[in-house]
Design an enzyme around this catalytic site. Structure first.
Site, PDB file in Angstrom:
ATOM      1  N   TYR A 208     -41.715  15.395   3.525  1.00 43.82           N
ATOM      2  CA  TYR A 208     -42.315  14.964   4.423  1.00 43.82           C
ATOM      3  C   TYR A 208     -41.796  13.113   4.324  1.00 43.82           C
ATOM      4  O   TYR A 208     -42.622  12.853   4.442  1.00 43.82           O
ATOM      5  CB  TYR A 208     -43.950  14.793   4.350  1.00 43.82           C
ATOM      6  CG  TYR A 208     -44.146  16.145   3.984  1.00 43.82           C
ATOM      7  CD1 TYR A 208     -44.704  16.833   5.231  1.00 43.82           C
ATOM      8  CD2 TYR A 208     -45.053  16.156   2.715  1.00 43.82           C
ATOM      9  CE1 TYR A 208     -44.956  18.467   5.174  1.00 43.82           C
ATOM     10  CE2 TYR A 208     -45.803  17.687   2.916  1.00 43.82           C
ATOM     11  CZ  TYR A 208     -46.001  18.381   3.864  1.00 43.82           C
ATOM     12  OH  TYR A 208     -46.610  19.511   3.962  1.00 43.82           O
ATOM     13  N   HIS A 209     -40.361  13.801   3.715  1.00 50.08           N
ATOM     14  CA  HIS A 209     -39.404  12.308   3.446  1.00 50.08           C
ATOM     15  C   HIS A 209     -38.614  11.609   4.854  1.00 50.08           C
ATOM     16  O   HIS A 209     -37.803  10.986   4.442  1.00 50.08           O
ATOM     17  CB  HIS A 209     -39.148  12.798   1.785  1.00 50.08           C
ATOM     18  CG  HIS A 209     -39.864  12.383   1.377  1.00 50.08           C
ATOM     19  ND1 HIS A 209     -39.357  12.563  -0.320  1.00 50.08           N
ATOM     20  CD2 HIS A 209     -40.716  12.372   1.148  1.00 50.08           C
ATOM     21  CE1 HIS A 209     -40.774  12.593  -0.305  1.00 50.08           C
ATOM     22  NE2 HIS A 209     -41.728  12.616  -0.410  1.00 50.08           N
ATOM     23  N   GLN A 210     -39.434  11.778   6.117  1.00 50.65           N
ATOM     24  CA  GLN A 210     -38.217  11.810   7.099  1.00 50.65           C
ATOM     25  C   GLN A 210     -38.154  10.245   7.053  1.00 50.65           C
ATOM     26  O   GLN A 210     -39.195   9.413   6.488  1.00 50.65           O
ATOM     27  CB  GLN A 210     -39.042  11.729   8.382  1.00 50.65           C
ATOM     28  CG  GLN A 210     -39.245  12.889   8.706  1.00 50.65           C
ATOM     29  CD  GLN A 210     -40.409  14.268   7.617  1.00 50.65           C
ATOM     30  OE1 GLN A 210     -41.237  13.114   6.853  1.00 50.65           O
ATOM     31  NE2 GLN A 210     -41.214  15.004   7.745  1.00 50.65           N
TER      32      GLN A 210
END
Ligand SMILES: Cc1cc2nc3c(=O)[nH]c(=O)nc-3n(C[C@H](O)[C@H](O)[C@H](O)COP(=O)(O)OP(=O)(O)OC[C@H]3O[C@@H](n4cnc5c(N)ncnc54)[C@H](O)[C@@H]3O)c2cc1C
Ligand SMILES: *[C@@H]1O[C@H](CO)[C@@H](O)[C@H](O)[C@H]1NC(C)=O
Ligand SMILES: *[C@@H]1O[C@H](CO)[C@@H](O)[C@H](O)[C@H]1NC(C)=O
Length: 611
Positions: A545-547
């Site tokens: 979840y490191h967009q």
């Protein structure tokens, strides 16, 4: 990374998230303890009577927006409105071990990628789930609280790309400005600080497996070090954004303390639909949003600051007429400025298929947590990184060995996809039921743990585009995972280093061994061959979840840049982006700390320009 903490589905239902039952007892007890022990600050004030105009309007109260609101209101002459789509956080979001249960709840936008052809193949419709926080504090309310800053070389690289003021020496003071480190041995280091708003500490309690993990690193020739210093290669026990056992979101850290500042208004449950920009002067002059089913426009005297995160900031820019010309034309949106908004999308993807079995009860296993008392102890004591205990940074054969700039990170958790007995984790991953059942259901009563290798600097780039002109319809999000073949080669070697770590002598004491069952879609390949690992990585592709990167910062000469090094949107007056979107290249590590730094530095840029 998804780790089953203490899965208490039923408790959460009774609190409006999920079910009911005896799990209520530990939750209530832990709530009681936390109120006794922690944070006397009150809830923020959700202002109902807004002014027609403010000096600054901030869109999104997430990891970055909360920081910006705090710092801008330090000057009593600046009036500031913070507009957040979600509500305030609650008792459940406070408990670190419930992290996984916040996903798919009302606090989550519950996005999904477009169907992927080279990854997410074990997920329903080949789409990976992308949770994002819809709550004050944003994704820092859903996250696993791991505190990692990234590599010194990441920031020097940003600087070398033509972004003065973003090299490591320049950004380190902003990391320190936020921090209140509660571990004395770290607080004494020149790379940490005390007295800031954001509490950072190691989890007060952890399983014996993580000590073994760190020792395994030394067997492989890696040091046990503070990876948040100027050197990163090494193994360590995770540091977390936790405050005496509770989650320290940016809402709690940065917004609660300023709730009584007279120049600050906060509007919760207010969904921004558009930034108002004068097409002639190209000045952003206000923000349109919907609150309690009513559309409103509020004017910004000085600036609009967009902090809606790497998926919604590009969406809002495009809805407002700033984006790729062809796309806006196709969507029927009048163009105000043609810019490559939504390009350069990056994420950190990992391999969640390495399950290690242990003979001793040293891992987390929900089915074997018998009595409520034990559960309570667990809820209170496990508190830390949502179950994520160990971190490492390692160099594959593709890394430049003369630099300290590892290309793979490990997340070590004393649990695996099976450990919650099939209650929640496989669902939040979006796994295909048949893959879950065949692979992990047989392990519901077995103690297991995992090392997840993560690709730190992907070469592949994806995009965000509008699916509809309707702002309530999520954007289309395509990360293009493994578009570049080097990304897969690096991951395969990373998986091998993870296997070597788990094979270290120190793990023998627990009877550690790899779960030998091949992943269902990869059965035809020789077990653990490169082809098998590749198939496994494509099947159990787990995002952490490191967009980032979708409103890229760069100099005027960079055709992919959307904002300049002072974070001003090119060609538009009075509009900045301050959040994960501006990263030209994603940092080599978990993104929350770097986004908070971007909030600190961004707020200073705004203040300098309006001195
Ligand atoms: C499940 C999960 C686990 C993670 N684990 C970790 C971890 O352990 N460690 C770590 O360092 N990082 C972790 N991350 C990543 C990290 O939390 C994010 O990179 C960071 O929070 C992003 O900050 P941001 O300010 O860019 O966006 P966000 O924090 O997502 O903030 C955006 C805000 O804007 C609001 N918003 C969006 N659209 C609108 C609109 N139209 N109108 C009004 N408001 C709007 C949102 O509601 C949200 O509050 C995790 C993320 C997730 C989702
Ligand atoms: C919880 O952790 C503390 C140390 O922080 C320890 O003293 C205590 O015994 C633990 N309690 C349980 C029930 O494990
Ligand atoms: C590795 O990094 C060093 C130092 O920046 C550089 O001189 C060298 O060319 C790099 N090696 C490779 C193979 O890229």
């Amino acid at each position: 990374m998804v780790v089953p903490g203490l899965g208490a589905t039923s408790v959460l239902t009774s609190l409006g998230l999920f079910g009911s039952g005896i799990w209520m007892i530990p939750l209530l007890l832990s709530t009681y303890y936390r109120y006794d022990r922690v944070d006397p600050e009150s809830k923020p004030i959700d202002q109902q009577n807004l002014l027609p105009e403010y000096d600054f309007i901030i869109i999104g109260g997430g990891s970055a927006g909360a920081v910006v609101a705090n710092r801008l209101t330090e000057n009593p002459k600046h009036s500031v409105l913070l507009i957040e789509a979600g509500p305030d956080e609650n008792e459940v979001t406070d408990v670190p071990s419930f992290s996984a249960y916040l996903q798919l709840s009302n606090f989550d936008y519950a996005y999904k990628t477009t169907p992927q052809s080279r990854a997410c193949l074990g997920m329903v419709n080949n789409r990976c789930n992308w949770p994002r926080g819809k709550v004050l504090g944003g994704s820092s309310v859903l996250n696993y609280m791991v505190y990692v800053r990234g590599n010194k070389n990441d920031f020097d690289h940003w600087g070398n790309l033509g972004n003065p003021g973003w090299d490591y020496k320049s950004v380190l003071p902003y990391f320190l400005k936020s921090e209140d480190n509660r571990n004395p041995y770290l607080a004494r280091s020149p790379y940490h600080a005390t007295g800031g708003y954001l509490t950072v500490q190691e989890a007060p309690w952890h399983t014996p497996l993580v000590a073994a993990f760190v020792e395994a690193g030394t067997e492989l020739g890696y040091e046990n070090r503070d990876i948040n210093s100027d050197k990163q290669s090494g193994y360590m026990i995770a540091q977390g954004t936790i405050r005496r056992g509770s989650r320290c979101s940016t809402g709690k850290a940065f917004v609660r303390p300023i709730r009584l500042r007279p120049n600050f208004h906060l509007a919760l449950n207010a969904f921004v639909t558009k930034i108002e920009i004068d097409p002639t002067t190209k000045r952003a002059w206000g923000v349109e949003f919907v609150r309690h089913n009513r559309k409103q426009v509020i004017r910004a005297r000085r600036e609009v600051i967009l902090s809606a995160g790497a998926l919604n900031s590009p969406q809002i820019l495009m809805l407002s007429g700033i984006g790729p010309r062809d796309h806006l034309q196709a969507m029927g949106i009048p163009i105000i400025k043609d810019l490559p908004v939504g390009n350069n999308l990056m994420d950190h993807l990992g391999f969640g298929g390495l399950t290690f079995i242990v003979d001793k009860p040293v891992a987390i296993l929900q089915n074997k947590l018998p009595a409520a008392a034990a559960t309570t102890a667990y809820v209170l004591n496990e508190s830390g990184n949502g179950g994520l205990e160990g971190i490492a940074f390692v160099n594959t054969i593709y890394a430049n060995q003369t630099l300290d700039w590892p290309d793979i990170q490990f997340h070590m958790a004393p649990a695996s996809i099976n450990s919650d007995g099939g209650a929640q984790v496989w669902k939040i991953l979006g796994l295909k039921p048949e893959v879950y059942k065949e692979m992990w259901a047989p392990l519901h009563d077995t103690y297991t743990w995992t090392i997840m290798p993560l690709l730190l600097r992907p070469k592949s780039r994806g995009w965000v585009r509008l699916q509809s002109k309707n702002p309530f319809v999520p954007p289309l999000m395509n990360p293009n995972y493994f578009d570049d073949p080097l990304d897969m080669l690096t991951m395969i070697d990373g998986a091998k280093i993870a296997l070597r770590t788990a094979a270290a002598k120190v793990f023998k004491q627990f009877g550690t061994r790899l779960y030998q069952k091949p992943l269902p879609p990869c059965k035809h390949l020789p077990f653990l061959s490169d082809e098998y690992l590749e198939c496994g990585i494509r099947t159990v592709s787990m995002t952490i979840y490191h967009q980032s990167g979708t409103a890229k910062m760069g100099p005027p000469s960079d055709p992919e840049a959307v904002v300049d090094p002072r974070l001003r949107v090119y060609g538009i007056k009075g509009l900045r982006v301050i959040d994960a979107s501006i990263m030209p290249q994603v940092v080599s590590g978990n993104t929350n700390a770097a986004v908070i730094m971007i909030g600190e530095k961004g707020a200073d840029l705004v203040k300098e320009d309006w001195r």
